[in-house]
Design a protein around this motif. Sequence first.
Motif, mmCIF file in Angstrom:
data_model
loop_
_atom_site.group_PDB
_atom_site.id
_atom_site.type_symbol
_atom_site.label_atom_id
_atom_site.label_comp_id
_atom_site.label_asym_id
_atom_site.label_seq_id
_atom_site.Cartn_x
_atom_site.Cartn_y
_atom_site.Cartn_z
ATOM 1 N N ARG A 108 -31.904 30.952 -41.205
ATOM 2 C CA ARG A 108 -31.680 32.049 -40.252
ATOM 3 C C ARG A 108 -31.835 31.521 -38.835
ATOM 4 N N ALA A 109 -31.274 32.262 -37.892
ATOM 5 C CA ALA A 109 -31.391 31.883 -36.481
ATOM 6 C C ALA A 109 -32.859 31.809 -36.074
ATOM 7 N N TRP A 110 -33.208 30.811 -35.324
ATOM 8 C CA TRP A 110 -34.541 30.519 -34.821
ATOM 9 C C TRP A 110 -35.523 30.118 -35.928
ATOM 10 N N GLY A 111 -34.966 29.760 -37.095
ATOM 11 C CA GLY A 111 -35.809 29.192 -38.134
ATOM 12 C C GLY A 111 -36.411 27.897 -37.607
ATOM 13 N N ALA A 112 -37.613 27.568 -38.083
ATOM 14 C CA ALA A 112 -38.309 26.425 -37.493
ATOM 15 C C ALA A 112 -38.940 25.524 -38.532
ATOM 16 N N LEU A 113 -39.060 24.276 -38.164
ATOM 17 C CA LEU A 113 -39.806 23.279 -38.914
ATOM 18 C C LEU A 113 -41.065 22.987 -38.100
ATOM 19 N N THR A 133 -48.664 24.032 -30.607
ATOM 20 C CA THR A 133 -47.724 23.748 -31.684
ATOM 21 C C THR A 133 -46.473 23.061 -31.161
ATOM 22 N N THR A 134 -45.923 22.213 -32.010
ATOM 23 C CA THR A 134 -44.638 21.569 -31.771
ATOM 24 C C THR A 134 -43.757 21.950 -32.944
ATOM 25 N N ARG A 135 -42.624 22.610 -32.638
ATOM 26 C CA ARG A 135 -41.732 23.102 -33.686
ATOM 27 C C ARG A 135 -40.292 22.757 -33.334
ATOM 28 N N LEU A 136 -39.519 22.417 -34.357
ATOM 29 C CA LEU A 136 -38.087 22.189 -34.197
ATOM 30 C C LEU A 136 -37.371 23.440 -34.675
ATOM 31 N N HIS A 137 -36.574 24.031 -33.799
ATOM 32 C CA HIS A 137 -35.830 25.246 -34.125
ATOM 33 C C HIS A 137 -34.342 24.937 -34.256
ATOM 34 N N TRP A 138 -33.698 25.633 -35.171
ATOM 35 C CA TRP A 138 -32.238 25.650 -35.263
ATOM 36 C C TRP A 138 -31.802 27.083 -34.995
#
Length: 103
Positions: A13-18, A27-32
């Motif tokens: 989904r949009a703004w899903g994150a790792l 926090t450090t997160r990678l979003h798509w």
Amino acid sequence: MKIIRSKTFTAPRAWGALDIANMNGITTRLHWTDQPYRWHVNDGEEVFAVLDGRVEMRYRDNGAEQTTVLEAGDIFFASVGTEHVAHPVGEARILVIESEGSV
């Protein structure tokens, strides 16, 4: 240790994150995403780095709406109280560093 290939990261989904790291509450997160977020103000400071794609960043400065386009490699720093919203132009992958639990 982790190695993350950001160009291949997607989310269901949009703004899903790792979640990459939590360093003492930061926090450090990678979003798509391929959809805009929403206007918001973070609980603290935020570093927003475009790793892939383009993002139109809208923000309010002294009540006036401003817009800038961030390209891959560009970084947006939102100081405390900066109201902003990200609108990707197509797909984008974004690294976000912020206080844990921030919106």
